[in-house]
Design a protein around this motif. Sequence first.
Motif, short mmCIF file in Angstrom:
data_model
loop_
_atom_site.label_atom_id
_atom_site.label_comp_id
_atom_site.label_asym_id
_atom_site.label_seq_id
_atom_site.Cartn_x
_atom_site.Cartn_y
_atom_site.Cartn_z
N SER A 122 -52.24 32.17 70.58
CA SER A 122 -50.94 32.86 70.64
C SER A 122 -50.26 32.90 69.28
O SER A 122 -49.35 33.72 69.07
N LYS A 123 -50.65 32.06 68.37
CA LYS A 123 -50.02 31.99 67.05
C LYS A 123 -50.82 32.73 65.97
O LYS A 123 -50.45 32.69 64.80
N LEU A 124 -51.90 33.38 66.37
CA LEU A 124 -52.73 34.10 65.40
C LEU A 124 -52.26 35.54 65.24
O LEU A 124 -51.94 36.21 66.23
N SER A 125 -52.30 36.01 64.03
CA SER A 125 -52.04 37.43 63.78
C SER A 125 -53.32 38.22 63.99
O SER A 125 -54.42 37.65 64.11
N LEU A 126 -53.20 39.52 64.05
CA LEU A 126 -54.39 40.36 64.19
C LEU A 126 -55.35 40.13 63.02
O LEU A 126 -56.57 40.03 63.21
N ILE B 62 -57.12 28.87 58.09
CA ILE B 62 -55.79 29.41 58.32
C ILE B 62 -54.80 28.26 58.32
O ILE B 62 -54.89 27.34 59.15
N LYS B 63 -53.90 28.29 57.36
CA LYS B 63 -52.93 27.20 57.23
C LYS B 63 -51.55 27.79 57.02
O LYS B 63 -51.32 28.55 56.08
N PRO C 129 -59.27 24.56 59.83
CA PRO C 129 -60.19 24.54 58.68
C PRO C 129 -61.18 25.68 58.75
O PRO C 129 -61.45 26.24 59.82
N ALA C 130 -61.74 26.05 57.62
CA ALA C 130 -62.79 27.07 57.58
C ALA C 130 -64.00 26.57 58.38
O ALA C 130 -64.22 25.36 58.50
N TYR C 131 -64.74 27.50 58.91
CA TYR C 131 -65.94 27.13 59.66
C TYR C 131 -66.97 28.24 59.54
O TYR C 131 -66.67 29.41 59.81
N ASN C 132 -68.18 27.88 59.13
CA ASN C 132 -69.27 28.84 59.06
C ASN C 132 -70.20 28.59 60.25
O ASN C 132 -70.75 27.51 60.41
N TRP C 133 -70.35 29.62 61.07
CA TRP C 133 -71.08 29.46 62.34
C TRP C 133 -72.59 29.51 62.16
O TRP C 133 -73.33 29.21 63.11
#
Length: 898
Positions: A58-62, A76-77, A84-88
């Motif tokens: 709910s707190k994320l922008s497009l 995203i901070k 934290p960043a995450y590489n899948w």
Amino acid sequence: MYRRIFQLKWIYNIMTNKYILLTFLVFQLLTIEPTLAQTQPYLDPKLSTEQRVNSLVSKLSLKDKIALLQYRSTAIKNQDLAIPAYNWWNECLHGVARAGRATVFPQAIGLAASWDTTLISKVAVAISDEARAKYTYFSSRDKRGMYQGLNFWTPNINIFRDPRWGRGMETYGEDPFLTGTIASSFIKGLQGNNPNYFKTIATVKHFAVHSGPESSRHRFNANVSDRDFFETYAPAFKMAVQDAGVYSVMCAYNRFRDEPCCGSSYLLTDILRNRWKFNGFIVTDCGAVDDFFKANTHQVVKSPEEACAMAIKAGVDLECGDIFNALDKAVEQRLVTEGDLDVAIKRLFTARFKLGMFDKASSNPFANIPYSVVESAAHQNLSLEAARKSIVLLKNNNKLLPLRKSLKTVAVIGPNANDQEVMLANYNGFPGHVVTPLEGIKEKLPGAKVLYARGSAHAEGAPALDIIGAQYLFQDEKGEKPGLNAKYYNDSTARNNPLFTRVDTGIDFNWMGKAPRPGMDDENFSVIWNGFLKAPATGDFVFNMFGSEQYELIIDGKKQIFFSSIYSPGYGSATLALKKGEMHKITVKYASRGPNAQLKLSWQLPGVDLRQEAIAIAKQADVVVMCMGLSPRLEGEEMEVKLDGFNGGDRVKLQLPQVQQDLIKEIHALGKPVVLVLLNGSALAINWENQNLPAIVEAWYGGQKGGTAIADVLFGDYNPSGKLPLTYYTSENDLPAFEDYNMKGRTYRFFEGKPLYQFGYGLSYTTFSYSNIKMKKSSLVNQPITVTADVQNTGERDGDEVVQLYLKHINASVPVPFRTLKGFQKVSLKKGQKKTVSFTIKPADLSVIENNGDAVIHPGNVMISIGGGQPQKVVATKQTSATGVQGTIKLEGKSKTL
């Protein structure tokens, strides 16, 4: 906070009055700002995962959502979020891959040849232990790049329907039941059994109907019947979802019935989510969404925004690629809604929460696995056990094997006798040491003379490579100072001054995830080597480089080789005409940008007669061990290989390359006992070899201890028990066209010809007999069936036997396989020992596939066979046959649709 801890220490040093200090500390506690954990529900472990995910999303922008729907999810901070960043992107096909040091187990096809689900589970647990330890290490240093995460794009459970497919080595073979059963054990070992957390997340791939050709996978359309789809291509995926609870599925590059698999609502929504109730996330194969619109691919839409909208609408949650950057335009054009993106992003964050990424380590049982498990002694021993159990004894005339340890002279010959890369296959990690067959035999026979010769290249036109030695490399043009001048930089650009310099005798490095020396960045560094190369002969030299990230070779000021990839290590080659004694200026540049830093510089010298060297040592030997087969440099994923018998990673011919066939025949003509050891990832048509050589061993790509395992089998310290997970045909001409995905004429279930070696086949140094099959004479269609039989070790040695159960529908109303595997057990039997084995056949195992794809159990007769391989002939009920025992049960009642 208004004050920080170090400020308190400073104040403490200037305050001497304890009362004042206490008052000050209380004041500090009262005025500290609330932390994120106190204000943000997504960080509250008392809430449900769903509540936490909903709060976060709910707190994320497009813009945030679009970035997080791609495999390189950025950090995203802000005042509300600390993500934290995450590489899948990560791999662990047969060990944690491409992330530095790791235990390397046998390639997947070799693991399948063990037919041992207990072993598979142990291997997966060991891999997930190392994966967790590595993740803890990386994340503690804020390393969050490729191959450093906790979800793995493993296992590959596509059906190995045609031995020409170069990636077949990554699978568990040609049978849906064997594939699904082994995959389930592997998945459970990776994901763990904790009710709150995943240890890691497994990904089954590539959904669906995907098994070559590699050269056309970005435009190929697989159009198969409902029967073939639900009878052959779908069952292993269904087992992975419903029996193993796999939490991730990767969709395939190809089209299925005209729709790209990663844009197919039928596959991803109707089948996966609605019919099978899959509740995890779906990831695309890498670059698959590009194929929706780019030239010379599927081209089913015209633009990136249409492509990414198609994928999201079909059910994709995560893109391996960057086309999802166009999702903002897709939303703007109303091709997809932000609500559609929310569905996908919530699935991804559910995975991250279930991996424990937003919780304290103390609450996660997997968060404190020590780094010492990585390539531990226990894991190395397990790799050896797996390699031993994977080996299949194909032929042993006159009991030539096991060989006597009292042999005086043994010749070890072949391009696979001492090739470390062959042992590691593809999608691999890197161990501290690799035991080749040559080394294994030397260790086994410390008192014997063990002679070695390569004998031939892997194939005509393929180079026979050696690392360029120090005797050919010099710092100066006169050739007085051996080695190359090396400059090491603490960044990947080599623009600043070097951190240190030294002289290297050659270029043969695998830094195992560590920097060349302490104090350097383990991932972000570069090296430049300069010097001179002295040609030892006149002729065409083939230069070859293998490494990760980026490298180039410059000779006499001209760039000969350049390679750059952030995805996986790769090869580069060049051919130069040189004259003996000439000095040539050489420069090699290398840049590391990830956890897999490695580089090798090799060449093939002109004028070397490999064949004569092999013949010379064979003449001296009491026995010759020929280590032949294929190589991951010839078969694999979308490769730039065009040689006789090979094309783009796939094979064109099933027999051994001609240069190997010729060498085997010449050595055999010497009259020496010859043992053929095959190292390969796919079936071989070794017709002449089977007719003329007394002993043949299939050893696959055996991992870091493969050479020890081969020696253990050859000299009798281990009794082989592996069984083939695929059919060995006599020729590619026995098969339909490679591009034909219909199952008619393929695999043991539908092949009408006579194979060279059958699926399920494998010899032992002992013998087994079967008797006394017991089961009901009849059963209702919706009832399970229990079948028992006795198996006895009738030979002179202890041994393991893979007991296999096959079903055959007699006079079925629809086309059915000739026979189909529906159960197997691996049992250990002492010499003379007898055991009763028991199988429970589930009602679903008795179903047949109707024309419309429905699974239906019909009344009628079903033949059940139990033995050490496929039934060879029909025999009377309860009578012993050459390979086992058989009986018939009558199913009664009304047909039942599942």
